[in-house]
Design a protein around this motif. Structure first.
Motif, short mmCIF file in Angstrom:
data_model
loop_
_atom_site.label_atom_id
_atom_site.label_comp_id
_atom_site.label_asym_id
_atom_site.label_seq_id
_atom_site.Cartn_x
_atom_site.Cartn_y
_atom_site.Cartn_z
N THR A 371 -16.20 -10.34 -54.00
CA THR A 371 -17.49 -9.68 -53.79
C THR A 371 -18.67 -10.63 -53.82
O THR A 371 -19.80 -10.23 -53.56
N SER A 372 -18.44 -11.91 -54.14
CA SER A 372 -19.53 -12.89 -54.07
C SER A 372 -19.80 -13.34 -52.65
O SER A 372 -20.86 -13.88 -52.35
N ALA A 373 -18.83 -13.13 -51.76
CA ALA A 373 -19.03 -13.46 -50.34
C ALA A 373 -19.94 -12.42 -49.70
O ALA A 373 -20.00 -11.27 -50.13
N ARG A 374 -20.62 -12.82 -48.66
CA ARG A 374 -21.50 -11.91 -47.92
C ARG A 374 -21.14 -11.95 -46.43
O ARG A 374 -21.00 -13.03 -45.84
N LEU A 375 -21.02 -10.76 -45.86
CA LEU A 375 -20.70 -10.60 -44.45
C LEU A 375 -21.80 -9.80 -43.77
O LEU A 375 -22.62 -9.17 -44.44
N ASN A 376 -21.78 -9.83 -42.43
CA ASN A 376 -22.78 -9.06 -41.69
C ASN A 376 -22.15 -8.51 -40.42
O ASN A 376 -22.03 -9.19 -39.42
N GLN A 377 -21.66 -7.27 -40.53
CA GLN A 377 -21.02 -6.55 -39.43
C GLN A 377 -19.74 -7.25 -38.94
O GLN A 377 -19.64 -7.68 -37.79
N PRO A 378 -18.73 -7.35 -39.80
CA PRO A 378 -17.45 -7.91 -39.36
C PRO A 378 -16.75 -6.97 -38.39
O PRO A 378 -16.90 -5.75 -38.49
N VAL A 379 -15.98 -7.52 -37.47
CA VAL A 379 -15.28 -6.69 -36.48
C VAL A 379 -13.79 -7.07 -36.46
O VAL A 379 -13.11 -6.90 -37.47
N GLN A 380 -13.29 -7.62 -35.36
CA GLN A 380 -11.85 -7.85 -35.25
C GLN A 380 -11.42 -9.07 -36.04
O GLN A 380 -12.16 -10.05 -36.19
N GLY A 381 -10.18 -9.01 -36.53
CA GLY A 381 -9.59 -10.14 -37.22
C GLY A 381 -8.15 -10.32 -36.79
O GLY A 381 -7.55 -9.45 -36.14
N VAL A 382 -7.56 -11.48 -37.16
CA VAL A 382 -6.19 -11.78 -36.79
C VAL A 382 -5.55 -12.61 -37.90
O VAL A 382 -6.19 -13.48 -38.49
N PHE A 383 -4.30 -12.33 -38.19
CA PHE A 383 -3.56 -13.10 -39.19
C PHE A 383 -2.91 -14.31 -38.52
O PHE A 383 -2.30 -14.20 -37.45
N VAL A 384 -3.04 -15.47 -39.17
CA VAL A 384 -2.46 -16.71 -38.64
C VAL A 384 -1.69 -17.40 -39.76
O VAL A 384 -2.22 -17.61 -40.85
N LYS A 385 -0.47 -17.75 -39.48
CA LYS A 385 0.38 -18.38 -40.49
C LYS A 385 -0.14 -19.77 -40.83
O LYS A 385 -0.50 -20.55 -39.94
N ASN A 386 -0.16 -20.08 -42.13
CA ASN A 386 -0.65 -21.37 -42.60
C ASN A 386 0.53 -22.15 -43.18
O ASN A 386 1.05 -21.80 -44.24
N PRO A 387 0.97 -23.24 -42.52
CA PRO A 387 2.13 -24.01 -43.00
C PRO A 387 1.93 -24.56 -44.41
O PRO A 387 2.92 -24.82 -45.10
#
Length: 475
Positions: A371-387
């Motif tokens: 909750t310390s992060a701040r966003l402004n109208q987030p929309v689409q997202g995608v999951f990406v594998k992190n090696p």
């Protein structure tokens, strides 16, 4: 100590003492001014000495440079002699690519490493007024160029003047521009076909094999998102976002008809902004704007039921499910935060959600945890594998999402930390610029994002610039 009035009267002012006392600060003041003047004169003299004009009777020499390695956008200092003082008459190439010169001071030349400087050889040339080369020098060693992720323009024409906008079908090099790109979705059976919706505007099909962009006609006045069934032909699911209580909100477009024929799903639904299909069990979940809830539809039993109420009504809730199906993110566009809902595999349904990042109802821009992060109208997202997560085990994916009104692409890791991945370059916010993810690249209201796991690149629907942007390693 108390002082009697009679005692005070004894302290008569001494005129001579006061005069001397008042003179002291003024003497110090003039002395200080004198020192400053000498210092400035010396600095000016040094500056004059450092700005040495090019001497045609002497060679240009490159003695060293720093740093020795880096990628595009790296600030590079080249050391040497006889560069001259006029940067308009100096040319620097790195790996054969022209570098932007920032300034020259004495024997130091400041520039920025350009893209695709693969060979790394550094050459400095001094030119005349006609841009003809007078002298040239080359470094003894090469700059070690590291390929890096860069933002580029993949598709569409940029129109600086909005009234010049042209919309049309066509090949990649002549397909006009795209207004209000909202959602990107790869065909699960053909990774060379990428679809996108555009709200009230035309949906499109991007065909990588044919290098062609065509209209995808749904027959709906407003399309929000797309998804796909997991069984059979993997038919397409399209959401019709309308404001009627007597119309359907989700439709299946059959692959056998080449996605030209459709059938309604479930009961009537208005204000459908988000729809997902569970990647293992296949049931459909969708959000309703005005009702403020998430519902579940079972393709087998045809049952439609409430899963849970959203904390707020009148909110566009976009949804993205994790590849494992263990959880999904609810992206609360109007309230500027993201919630997580975990999947109950026993009962085959999602559970009551909880906040993972951002503050409900508080827009802003700040990287941070939870909750310390701040966003402004987030929309689409995608999951990406992190090696990097493989050895530690646990969740293997980062979540990249479009933070629309912050004009940035953000990332959310499994621990709930939000970071800025791309955008807001050159200390700016919105704009149109390619290059280094953070120092140069700028977006304007990005909304849609897709990841090509085979090509290891992102596609971004840059809705305010009416373009498809690309984030990939240099080729």
């Amino acid at each position: 100590m108390n002082v009697e009035y009679s005692d005070v009267r004894r302290f008569k002012p001494n005129i001579n003492m006061r005069t001397k006392s008042n003179l002291m600060p003024w003497r110090f003041h003039w002395l200080l001014l004198g020192l400053i003047s000498v210092f400035l004169m010396n600095c000016k003299s040094d500056a004059v000495e450092e700005q040495i004009d090019f001497d045609p009777d002497k060679p240009v020499v490159v003695t060293d440079f720093t740093p020795k390695a880096g990628g595009a956008g790296t600030n590079l200092v080249v050391y040497g002699e006889n560069f001259g003082a006029d940067i308009s008459k100096i040319k620097v190439t790195i790996g054969g690519m022209p570098a932007k010169i920032i300034g020259v001071k004495g024997n130091s030349l400041y520039c920025i490493v350009p893209e695709k400087s693969y060979d790394g050889d550094i050459q400095v040339s001094v030119l005349n007024d006609n841009k003809e080369e007078l002298a040239k020098a080359e470094s003894k060693e090469n700059f070690s160029y590291t390929k890096k992720l860069l933002v580029s323009t993949f598709l569409g024409k940029y129109f600086p003047v909005a009234t010049d906008f042209v919309e049309k079908e066509g090949p990649f090099n002549d397909c006009g521009a795209f207004k209000d790109i909202l959602w990107l979705s790869f065909d699960p059976k053909n990774s060379n076909q990428l679809y996108f919706t555009a709200n009230y505007n035309s949906a499109r099909l991007i065909d990588f094999d044919k290098q062609y962009v065509s209209y995808f006609r749904t027959g709906f006045d407003r399309v929000s998102v797309m998804d796909w069934k997991i069984d059979g032909d993997k038919d397409m699911i399209v959401c019709h976002n309308h404001s009627s209580d007597t119309r359907y909100g989700n439709y299946v477009f059959s692959r056998q008809s080449n996605f030209t024929q459709n059938a309604a799903i479930g009961p009537y639904a208005r204000g459908v902004n988000g729809t997902i299909v569970h990647p293992q069990n296949g049931e459909l979940y969708y959000s309703r704007f005005r009702a403020g809830d998430i519902r579940r539809y079972d393709f087998q039993t045809k049952e439609d039921k409430l899963v849970f109420s959203n904390p707020y009504s009148g909110v566009a809730v976009y949804m993205v499910v994790h590849p494992t199906g263990d959880y999904a993110y609810l992206i609360q566009y109007d309230r500027h935060f993201i919630m997580r809902t975990d999947y109950d595999r026993t009962n085959k349904t999602f559970k009551i959600p909880y906040t993972v990042c951002g503050a409900a109802g508080t827009s802003g821009y700040a990287d941070g945890v939870g909750t310390s992060a701040r966003l402004n109208q987030p929309v689409q997202g995608v999951f990406v594998k992190n090696p990097a997560y493989q050895q530690a085990g646990g969740d293997q994916y980062d979540f990249y999402f479009c933070d629309r009104s912050n004009h940035a692409i953000r990332s959310l890791n499994p621990e709930g930390r939000v970071s800025t991945f791309a955008g807001r370059g050159n200390n700016g916010t919105s704009g149109y610029a390619n290059g280094d993810l953070r120092t140069q690249a700028r977006f304007n209201l990005p909304q849609a994002i897709a990841y090509d796991d085979q090509k290891k690149c992102f596609y971004i629907g840059d809705s305010g610039n009416w373009l498809i942007r690309k984030i990939a390693n240099e080729e």
